[in-house]
Motif scaffolding. Structure first.
Motif, PDB file in Angstrom:
ATOM      1  N   TRP A   1     -12.361  37.992  -2.404  1.00 44.34           N
ATOM      2  CA  TRP A   1     -11.215  38.636  -1.764  1.00 44.34           C
ATOM      3  C   TRP A   1     -11.266  38.406  -0.260  1.00 44.34           C
ATOM      4  N   GLU A   2     -10.105  38.185   0.315  1.00 44.92           N
ATOM      5  CA  GLU A   2     -10.021  37.967   1.765  1.00 44.92           C
ATOM      6  C   GLU A   2     -10.634  39.152   2.520  1.00 44.92           C
ATOM      7  N   SER A   3     -10.393  40.355   1.989  1.00 44.29           N
ATOM      8  CA  SER A   3     -10.892  41.571   2.650  1.00 44.29           C
ATOM      9  C   SER A   3     -12.419  41.654   2.654  1.00 44.29           C
ATOM     10  N   GLU A   4     -13.056  40.904   1.748  1.00 41.69           N
ATOM     11  CA  GLU A   4     -14.524  40.951   1.652  1.00 41.69           C
ATOM     12  C   GLU A   4     -15.204  39.844   2.453  1.00 41.69           C
ATOM     13  N   GLN A   5     -14.385  38.905   3.010  1.00 42.44           N
ATOM     14  CA  GLN A   5     -14.965  37.817   3.805  1.00 42.44           C
ATOM     15  C   GLN A   5     -15.166  38.319   5.232  1.00 42.44           C
ATOM     16  N   VAL A   6     -16.228  39.052   5.413  1.00 41.45           N
ATOM     17  CA  VAL A   6     -16.483  39.714   6.697  1.00 41.45           C
ATOM     18  C   VAL A   6     -17.822  39.236   7.251  1.00 41.45           C
ATOM     19  N   PRO A   7     -18.041  39.450   8.546  1.00 46.61           N
ATOM     20  CA  PRO A   7     -19.340  39.075   9.116  1.00 46.61           C
ATOM     21  C   PRO A   7     -20.479  39.778   8.372  1.00 46.61           C
ATOM     22  N   ALA A   8     -21.654  39.190   8.427  1.00 49.45           N
ATOM     23  CA  ALA A   8     -22.828  39.789   7.775  1.00 49.45           C
ATOM     24  C   ALA A   8     -23.030  41.211   8.283  1.00 49.45           C
ATOM     25  N   LYS A   9     -23.241  42.131   7.337  1.00 45.48           N
ATOM     26  CA  LYS A   9     -23.369  43.550   7.717  1.00 45.48           C
ATOM     27  C   LYS A   9     -24.790  43.908   8.129  1.00 45.48           C
ATOM     28  N   THR A  10     -25.760  43.098   7.708  1.00 47.70           N
ATOM     29  CA  THR A  10     -27.160  43.426   8.003  1.00 47.70           C
ATOM     30  C   THR A  10     -27.869  42.197   8.567  1.00 47.70           C
ATOM     31  N   GLU A  11     -28.986  42.426   9.203  1.00 48.35           N
ATOM     32  CA  GLU A  11     -29.759  41.327   9.813  1.00 48.35           C
ATOM     33  C   GLU A  11     -30.261  40.354   8.750  1.00 48.35           C
TER      34      GLU A  11
ATOM     35  N   VAL B   1      -9.726  54.711  -6.356  1.00 46.56           N
ATOM     36  CA  VAL B   1     -11.041  55.298  -6.073  1.00 46.56           C
ATOM     37  C   VAL B   1     -12.016  54.187  -5.651  1.00 46.56           C
ATOM     38  N   ILE B   2     -12.011  53.097  -6.423  1.00 44.07           N
ATOM     39  CA  ILE B   2     -12.924  51.975  -6.138  1.00 44.07           C
ATOM     40  C   ILE B   2     -12.171  50.807  -5.490  1.00 44.07           C
ATOM     41  N   TRP B   3     -10.964  50.541  -5.962  1.00 40.26           N
ATOM     42  CA  TRP B   3     -10.207  49.387  -5.460  1.00 40.26           C
ATOM     43  C   TRP B   3      -8.733  49.736  -5.316  1.00 40.26           C
ATOM     44  N   GLU B   4      -8.027  48.916  -4.540  1.00 39.13           N
ATOM     45  CA  GLU B   4      -6.568  49.065  -4.422  1.00 39.13           C
ATOM     46  C   GLU B   4      -5.969  47.717  -4.035  1.00 39.13           C
ATOM     47  N   ILE B   5      -4.675  47.591  -4.293  1.00 42.98           N
ATOM     48  CA  ILE B   5      -3.954  46.373  -3.895  1.00 42.98           C
ATOM     49  C   ILE B   5      -2.841  46.780  -2.944  1.00 42.98           C
ATOM     50  N   LYS B   6      -2.869  46.162  -1.749  1.00 42.61           N
ATOM     51  CA  LYS B   6      -1.853  46.469  -0.737  1.00 42.61           C
ATOM     52  C   LYS B   6      -1.289  45.165  -0.189  1.00 42.61           C
ATOM     53  N   LYS B   7       0.055  45.062  -0.220  1.00 37.67           N
ATOM     54  CA  LYS B   7       0.752  43.884   0.319  1.00 37.67           C
ATOM     55  C   LYS B   7       0.147  42.569  -0.182  1.00 37.67           C
ATOM     56  N   GLY B   8      -0.097  42.526  -1.501  1.00 40.78           N
ATOM     57  CA  GLY B   8      -0.554  41.283  -2.125  1.00 40.78           C
ATOM     58  C   GLY B   8      -2.018  40.949  -1.902  1.00 40.78           C
ATOM     59  N   LYS B   9      -2.780  41.881  -1.321  1.00 40.50           N
ATOM     60  CA  LYS B   9      -4.208  41.640  -1.085  1.00 40.50           C
ATOM     61  C   LYS B   9      -5.046  42.712  -1.783  1.00 40.50           C
ATOM     62  N   SER B  10      -6.250  42.325  -2.227  1.00 40.84           N
ATOM     63  CA  SER B  10      -7.151  43.251  -2.919  1.00 40.84           C
ATOM     64  C   SER B  10      -8.162  43.834  -1.941  1.00 40.84           C
ATOM     65  N   TYR B  11      -8.457  45.109  -2.125  1.00 38.37           N
ATOM     66  CA  TYR B  11      -9.406  45.787  -1.235  1.00 38.37           C
ATOM     67  C   TYR B  11     -10.325  46.695  -2.035  1.00 38.37           C
ATOM     68  N   LEU B  12     -11.579  46.792  -1.603  1.00 38.87           N
ATOM     69  CA  LEU B  12     -12.448  47.867  -2.071  1.00 38.87           C
ATOM     70  C   LEU B  12     -12.241  49.030  -1.124  1.00 38.87           C
ATOM     71  N   THR B  13     -12.185  50.245  -1.654  1.00 43.82           N
ATOM     72  CA  THR B  13     -12.116  51.420  -0.784  1.00 43.82           C
ATOM     73  C   THR B  13     -13.496  51.600  -0.137  1.00 43.82           C
ATOM     74  N   GLU B  14     -13.578  52.431   0.865  1.00 47.30           N
ATOM     75  CA  GLU B  14     -14.883  52.707   1.488  1.00 47.30           C
ATOM     76  C   GLU B  14     -15.834  53.303   0.453  1.00 47.30           C
ATOM     77  N   PHE B  15     -15.291  54.199  -0.385  1.00 52.06           N
ATOM     78  CA  PHE B  15     -16.121  54.772  -1.447  1.00 52.06           C
ATOM     79  C   PHE B  15     -16.531  53.689  -2.441  1.00 52.06           C
ATOM     80  N   GLY B  16     -15.596  52.787  -2.760  1.00 56.16           N
ATOM     81  CA  GLY B  16     -15.874  51.691  -3.689  1.00 56.16           C
ATOM     82  C   GLY B  16     -17.026  50.823  -3.221  1.00 56.16           C
ATOM     83  N   LYS B  17     -17.045  50.517  -1.920  1.00 59.69           N
ATOM     84  CA  LYS B  17     -18.141  49.709  -1.354  1.00 59.69           C
ATOM     85  C   LYS B  17     -19.470  50.426  -1.528  1.00 59.69           C
ATOM     86  N   LYS B  18     -19.463  51.726  -1.267  1.00 60.91           N
ATOM     87  CA  LYS B  18     -20.680  52.537  -1.399  1.00 60.91           C
ATOM     88  C   LYS B  18     -21.146  52.570  -2.861  1.00 60.91           C
ATOM     89  N   ALA B  19     -20.173  52.789  -3.771  1.00 60.45           N
ATOM     90  CA  ALA B  19     -20.516  52.892  -5.202  1.00 60.45           C
ATOM     91  C   ALA B  19     -21.089  51.583  -5.729  1.00 60.45           C
TER      92      ALA B  19
END
Length: 558
Positions: free
Chosen positions: A440-450, A374-392
């Motif tokens: 988490w590698e999945s969270e190292q993303v470009p800035a989402k806001t100005e 619901v909030i997080w998952e692990i796929k192929k050795g990497k951790s991810y927040l779900t889209e709902f998890g990011k919102k929550a």
């Protein structure tokens, strides 16, 4: 074997984990009393975490905080609760051991049978509890924030978060030392006199729930600025191994106390600070009615909602150039906030199975972030927040959980308020990632806001931690130091001094003039000395010698 495993950072799989839980799950719902000295909440755990505990263990958790003489009452009744969580491992904890109120985890193979993951993976923390912390040399639990490696540092807790949008609007003036903050916050108030809720804005909002030997925010500010850890009635400098009394002229504590008074004289300290509790302070930051906070989660965590960030508003780290923020080294021994089980519980096996689940990778992630899938998952050795998890996580108070969970995401927050592992140690279910979502590698993303993009460019860093790593920070090493109990004949004096310093400090913060401030501080010092301040400090000076030796040993120094 176990110690070598811990040192190398490789974790052992949990033997027959789910089978163990099914075996211990009661047929009728059981309510367990969780007496937690760290809890800011009272009553039955609610929301998604309550739903998970009911489904997995068929239990309800009744959280009992240490307020209104709860400890004394429970000690006198001879029953502390089913699960017992300690704010530290000193006097109260040792007294409970002495009275036989904490379960022995080795009796009837309680740990071995019902705590297999703890038993296999926290060897050093267990040995520390048994041989170094407990006066009876029995195993009663383990300290919080356990790591798989002593060489790593934790996430920065003191990050100097500031309303960066307002900082930009006033021209991003250089902040050299702490006192430069006064002018910066005053200018921010000029351009933003009201918060989201129409209330008057302030530089900082404080609260008194967490005051101990000293006023929490004052002593923590000294840790954030000088890099010295709280210790006794003052601070400990890990570099020199010296104890620095809080009431000594020129002390870090008095330096920071004077600063907060300067802020107050300029109308920049929320006047409700002395009377409001943690929730009142939190509400202030959520509504943008205070601009600055030293803790990485206390203010920015509530202010940086999606709506604020999208509107170009946000709190991000801006540290004074001279700040030397403390960061804590990870400890394979665990910290001083101890997980234990009450000796009078009717359900020792169930309590142990629950604590064991809190320590498994999935259990730990659930306590920290929410339900798997619901909030997080692990796929192929990497951790991810779900889209709902990011919102929550971005808007905790207003995000309704999906069925079968009830209430908002915030409603289900883990209310025991302690951790088993440190967030910054490796998660064995991944390819070397840590539990901390910020890395988490999945969270190292470009800035989402100005506003975030703007801060990243100014900071020349993609995350708060990377920015703090570019500052002149200081590492406080994890060690086997555990404080001796205060001698009985000093206990009353210690308590009187504690009240004297807390009351005197708050009066000093609220002093209307420099002359009144000097008078209040002078009276606090003379009163503390009349209560035996110098005598009690002899105990802390001896303790500082012990701590210095333990830290040297932990760092491999002679």
């Amino acid at each position: 074997m176990g110690m070598a495993v811990m040192a190398s950072g490789v974790l052992t799989a949990a033997p027959k984990e789910e089978g163990n839980i099914k075996k211990i799950r009661p047929k009728q719902t059981v309510t367990l009393d969780v007496f937690s000295q760290l809890a800011n909440y009272s009553g039955i755990q609610t929301g998604w975490f309550a739903d998970i505990m009911l489904e997995k263990f068929n239990v309800k958790l009744n959280i009992i905080p240490d307020v209104g003489g709860a400890y004394q009452t429970r000690m006198e009744a001879g029953n502390l609760g089913d699960i017992v969580v300690w704010g530290d491992n000193t006097q109260k904890y040792q007294d409970a051991i002495k009275k036989g109120l904490l379960a022995d985890w080795e009796e009837d193979k309680l740990l071995q049978t019902w705590g297999p993951y703890i038993n296999a993976n926290m060897k050093m923390a267990l040995q520390n509890n048994k041989f170094m912390v407990n006066k009876d040399k029995k195993l009663h639990g383990f300290g919080f924030g356990v790591s798989t490696s002593a060489k790593d540092i934790q996430q920065f807790m003191y990050t100097w978060d500031l309303r960066f949008d307002l900082y930009e609007q006033i021209g991003k003036p250089r902040i050299d030392d702490l006192y430069d903050m006064v002018d910066v916050l005053a200018k921010m108030k000029e351009i933003c006199p009201k918060g989201d809720n129409g209330k008057t804005t302030y530089g900082v909002s404080l609260f008194n729930d967490w005051d101990g030997n000293m006023v929490m925010y004052v002593k923590a500010l000294a840790t954030a600025y000088f890099g010295y850890d709280e210790f006794g009635f003052g601070h400990f400098d890990s570099e020199t191994g010296k104890y620095i009394e809080c009431l000594k002229e020129g002390s870090p504590y008095l330096y920071c106390l004077k600063f907060l008074n300067k802020l107050n004289q300029k109308g920049l300290v929320d006047p409700d600070s002395l009377t409001q509790k943690y929730n009142g302070m939190s509400e202030d930051y959520q509504n943008g009615t205070a601009f600055w906070n030293i803790f990485n989660w206390m203010a920015s965590g509530t202010y940086n909602s999606e709506s604020h960030l999208n509107a170009g508003k946000g709190m991000f780290p801006v540290a004074p150039a001279k700040a030397r923020a403390a960061v804590y080294g990870q400890s394979v021994y665990g910290g001083n906030r101890v997980w234990t089980i009450g000796s009078k519980t009717a359900y020792p096996e169930l309590c142990m199975a629950i604590l064991n689940w809190f320590c498994t990778p999935k259990g730990f992630l659930t306590c920290q972030y929410g339900p798997e899938g619901v909030i997080w998952e692990i796929k192929k050795g990497k951790s991810y927040l779900t889209e709902f998890g990011k919102k929550a996580l971005a808007d905790q108070n207003n995000t309704e959980m999906p069925a079968p969970y009830k209430g908002t995401y915030h409603d289900g927050s883990f209310q025991i308020n302690n951790t088993t592992w440190t967030l910054d140690c490796k998660n064995p279910l991944t390819d070397g990632e840590v539990y901390n979502r910020y890395f988490w590698e999945s969270e190292q993303v470009p800035a989402k806001t100005e506003i975030e993009k703007s801060w990243r460019e100014w900071a020349n860093a993609s995350t708060p931690d990377k920015y703090m790593q570019s500052t002149n920070y200081y590492v406080i090493p994890g060690s086997l130091y555990a404080s001796n109990s205060m001698p009985k004949d000093l206990e009353l004096q210690n308590k009187q001094i504690m009240e004297c310093i807390k009351n005197g400090s708050w009066n000093a913060i609220y002093a209307k003039t420099d002359a009144e401030y000097d008078s209040v501080v002078s009276k606090m010092i003379s009163d503390a000395k009349s209560y035996g301040y110098d005598e009690v400090n002899k105990f802390y000076y001896k303790e500082a010698e012990r701590r210095a030796a333990a830290e040297k040993a932990a760092m491999g120094k002679k």
